[in-house]
Design a protein around this motif. Structure first.
Motif, short mmCIF file in Angstrom:
data_model
loop_
_atom_site.label_atom_id
_atom_site.label_comp_id
_atom_site.label_asym_id
_atom_site.label_seq_id
_atom_site.Cartn_x
_atom_site.Cartn_y
_atom_site.Cartn_z
N PHE A 456 1.19 -3.64 -7.92
CA PHE A 456 0.24 -3.51 -6.81
C PHE A 456 -0.57 -2.25 -7.08
O PHE A 456 -0.05 -1.14 -6.96
CB PHE A 456 0.97 -3.41 -5.48
CG PHE A 456 1.76 -4.65 -5.13
CD1 PHE A 456 1.16 -5.67 -4.40
CD2 PHE A 456 3.08 -4.80 -5.53
CE1 PHE A 456 1.88 -6.82 -4.07
CE2 PHE A 456 3.80 -5.93 -5.21
CZ PHE A 456 3.19 -6.95 -4.48
N GLU A 457 -1.81 -2.42 -7.45
CA GLU A 457 -2.66 -1.30 -7.80
C GLU A 457 -3.86 -1.25 -6.84
O GLU A 457 -4.68 -2.15 -6.83
CB GLU A 457 -3.16 -1.43 -9.24
CG GLU A 457 -3.99 -0.26 -9.71
CD GLU A 457 -4.37 -0.36 -11.16
OE1 GLU A 457 -5.24 0.42 -11.60
OE2 GLU A 457 -3.80 -1.21 -11.88
N LEU A 459 -3.56 -1.06 -3.36
CA LEU A 459 -3.25 -1.83 -2.15
C LEU A 459 -3.47 -0.91 -0.96
O LEU A 459 -2.87 0.17 -0.87
CB LEU A 459 -1.81 -2.34 -2.19
CG LEU A 459 -1.29 -3.06 -0.94
CD1 LEU A 459 -2.10 -4.31 -0.65
CD2 LEU A 459 0.20 -3.42 -1.13
N HIS A 460 -4.34 -1.31 -0.05
CA HIS A 460 -4.74 -0.43 1.06
C HIS A 460 -4.61 -1.18 2.38
O HIS A 460 -5.07 -2.32 2.50
CB HIS A 460 -6.19 0.02 0.89
CG HIS A 460 -6.53 0.53 -0.46
ND1 HIS A 460 -6.20 1.80 -0.88
CD2 HIS A 460 -7.16 -0.06 -1.52
CE1 HIS A 460 -6.62 1.98 -2.13
NE2 HIS A 460 -7.19 0.88 -2.54
N PHE A 494 4.01 0.17 -7.54
CA PHE A 494 2.91 0.46 -6.62
C PHE A 494 2.14 1.65 -7.18
O PHE A 494 2.72 2.71 -7.44
CB PHE A 494 3.45 0.80 -5.23
CG PHE A 494 4.15 -0.36 -4.55
CD1 PHE A 494 3.42 -1.24 -3.76
CD2 PHE A 494 5.51 -0.56 -4.73
CE1 PHE A 494 4.06 -2.31 -3.13
CE2 PHE A 494 6.15 -1.64 -4.11
CZ PHE A 494 5.42 -2.50 -3.32
N CYS A 497 -1.92 3.45 -3.98
CA CYS A 497 -1.96 2.74 -2.69
C CYS A 497 -2.19 3.73 -1.54
O CYS A 497 -1.81 4.90 -1.63
CB CYS A 497 -0.65 1.99 -2.47
SG CYS A 497 -0.31 0.76 -3.77
N THR A 498 -2.80 3.24 -0.47
CA THR A 498 -3.02 4.09 0.69
C THR A 498 -2.59 3.36 1.96
O THR A 498 -2.64 2.13 2.04
CB THR A 498 -4.50 4.49 0.84
OG1 THR A 498 -5.30 3.32 1.09
CG2 THR A 498 -5.02 5.19 -0.40
N LEU A 510 5.37 3.64 2.37
CA LEU A 510 4.95 2.24 2.39
C LEU A 510 5.86 1.39 3.27
O LEU A 510 5.54 0.24 3.58
CB LEU A 510 4.95 1.65 0.97
CG LEU A 510 3.99 2.27 -0.03
CD1 LEU A 510 4.21 1.67 -1.42
CD2 LEU A 510 2.54 2.07 0.39
#
Length: 527
Positions: A456-457, A459-460, A494, A497-498, A510
């Protein structure tokens, strides 16, 4: 520019723009099937764009050649707040009384929410495709686009008689038909302003061969080299047909498909608007080399089981630049029991509104050996019960998948219901989640599936109250612990991610626990 509205059957109209756009206009309005909107006006560089009302949403189409200014006017008075989605586009709106203005730099699909009014969808399309000179026009063959005439026999005869590689054109107008069966080596093209709509007579929408519990509008089995193209609209008349079936058969749910293709190869669906299915909108079953590009899906969210695009036991699939507004799961690759492998899928540049289900769902049908090599890129999930859900419960292993640049805006649990006053939105689970990875075994005869080597690159999600979750039933986890079985979830990364606009620095931020080496192992967060 003037607007002309002509009747196209009882309670229906086609909205057309007359005249040519100004020389300075960076695009061209398209006619949009539907009754004219009583809520909104839209202008493209000052040129009127026809807006149609469909159920409880409103929408319009226009071709966009260059950056342009959009103006939306609320007919019922001043606007205090304007939200233009996807937020990732960064389109700032200027409000002046009842007018909302913003610039659109390129073709894209947008949702405008002005205070708590009904939603307005704006589809800025790219260049239109050309039609071959030898294409057959159904109106010239005798079809009548008055919104009432039954054209089923004529259309089916025309499809059956097409030469290999031939194109059948549906011109502007409101053409009614019963179920149509597609053929190999053909193209069905719908011009701007064309509406192909199912008849009101439910018996004209017939069961799908080999899947007779479902009815279907456009159906094909064992086909190759089939294309459906053009800026026109295919409408299943789903609410009318489904309710009539349910009343006649005294059943609670009559499922069906707007577009159903089984055991096919080399399929291309481009630019069309698909609306008002019976349940699933589009289903590809054991169909390979599928390309879907530039389409819009519009569901009647009063009907249940309204998935957007179901890709079942398929390989070599590409879905790009699509807009999906549906009641159930948005994009949902699934397994087919008689296919061991489903692989090589690309889903890119999508806007998804999943009314009360999952924006992206892999599963829950998971009775195969492996689903692998999937990529999801540049996807905006505007709404849903959950953002992304992967659940394997029937033995499938999901592996080697990348989800990159995914933005999740609103989820059902904390969404203001004043936006949804005309709809029933019931939580299926107690909480909404940005991401769920779930492993279970529903039958002892099935092996335990797994989820491994996922990245998961970027993922916001915008609300810190939503979390990610990796889970299984407590009883099954205890059994894995006792049997010392290898963890079914492994090598999950991950990266970048934010949450609520802040970079995630730990898995806990997360919502995830560190790997327990029973359910999961080697789950890690990278900057």
């Amino acid at each position: 520019m003037n607007l002309l509205v002509f009747s196209a059957g009882v309670g229906f109209a086609l909205v057309f723009a007359l005249g040519c756009p100004n020389a300075s206009t960076a695009g061209e309005p398209y006619p949009t099937p539907g009754a004219p909107s009583s809520r909104f006006e839209v202008r493209l560089d000052g040129v009127d764009v026809p807006v149609a009302a469909y159920k409880d949403i409103h929408y319009c189409h226009f071709r966009l050649d260059d950056a342009a200014e959009i103006e939306i006017v609320a007919k019922d008075g001043p606007v205090t707040k304007a939200r233009i989605q996807p937020a990732s586009r960064g389109l700032a709106a200027k409000i002046e009384g009842a007018s909302v203005r913003f610039a659109v730099p390129a073709p894209m699909a947008l949702v405008a929410q002005l205070d708590f009014r009904e939603k307005l969808f704006l589809f800025a399309d790219g260049p239109a495709e050309r039609v071959p000179a030898d294409a057959l026009d159904i109106a010239k063959l005798g079809a009548v686009g008055d919104g009432e005439t039954d054209n089923t026999v004529l259309l089916q005869t025309a499809l059956d008689g097409l030469p290999e590689g031939g194109t059948l054109v549906i011109p502007a107008g409101h053409f009614r038909s019963g179920t149509l069966h597609l053929r190999s080596a053909m193209r069905l093209h719908l011009d701007a302003g064309a509406l192909l709509q199912a008849l009101d007579d439910h018996e004209a929408i017939t069961p799908i061969p080999g899947a007779t519990s479902y009815v279907g509008f456009l159906v094909g089995t064992d086909l190759e080299n089939v294309s459906i193209t053009g800026p026109g609209t295919i409408d299943g008349n789903g609410y009318v047909v489904r309710k009539a079936y349910e009343a006649a058969l005294k059943i609670k749910k009559q499922p069906g498909r707007l577009l159903y293709l089984r055991d096919c190869e080399n399929i291309s669906i481009r630019d069309v608007t698909l609306r008002d299915s019976y349940s699933w909108n589009v289903q590809f079953l054991r169909t390979d080399h599928v390309e879907v590009e530039g389409i819009q899906i519009l569901s009647d969210v009063r009907l249940s089981n309204h998935d957007g695009i179901d890709v079942v036991g398929c390989s070599h699939v590409r879905v790009e630049d699509a807009f999906v507004f549906c009641e159930d799961d948005g994009i949902t690759p699934k397994a087919a029991e008689d296919r061991e492998v489903s692989e090589d899928h690309l889903y890119r540049n999508l806007v998804i509104w999943a009314h009360k289900a999952n924006g992206i769902r892999i599963g829950s049908e998971s009775a195969c050996r492996v689903m692998r090599n999937f990529r999801f890129e540049n996807i905006d999930i505007l709404n849903g019960a959950n953002g992304i859900r992967l659940d394997t419960t029937e033995g499938a292993v999901y592996e080697d998948m990348t989800l990159r640049n995914i933005h999740i805006e609103d989820l059902l649990q904390h969404y203001d219901d004043r936006h949804e006053r005309n709809r029933e939105r019931r939580m299926i689970e107690s909480q909404s989640h940005a991401l769920v990875l779930y492993v279970d075994r529903t039958k002892e005869s099935r092996p335990l599936g797994g989820i491994r080597r996922l990245t998961f690159e970027g993922l916001h999600w915008g609300d810190a109250r939503y979390r990610a979750r990796i889970d299984m039933r407590d009883a099954l986890m205890q059994r894995l612990r006792e049997e010392k079985t290898a963890p079914p979830v492994s090598d999950i990364v991950f990266r970048g991610c934010t949450v609520a606009g802040k970079p995630a620095r730990t898995l806990e931020e997360l919502g995830l626990r560190s790997s327990d080496n029973v359910l999961s192992t080697r789950v890690r967060l990278e900057p």
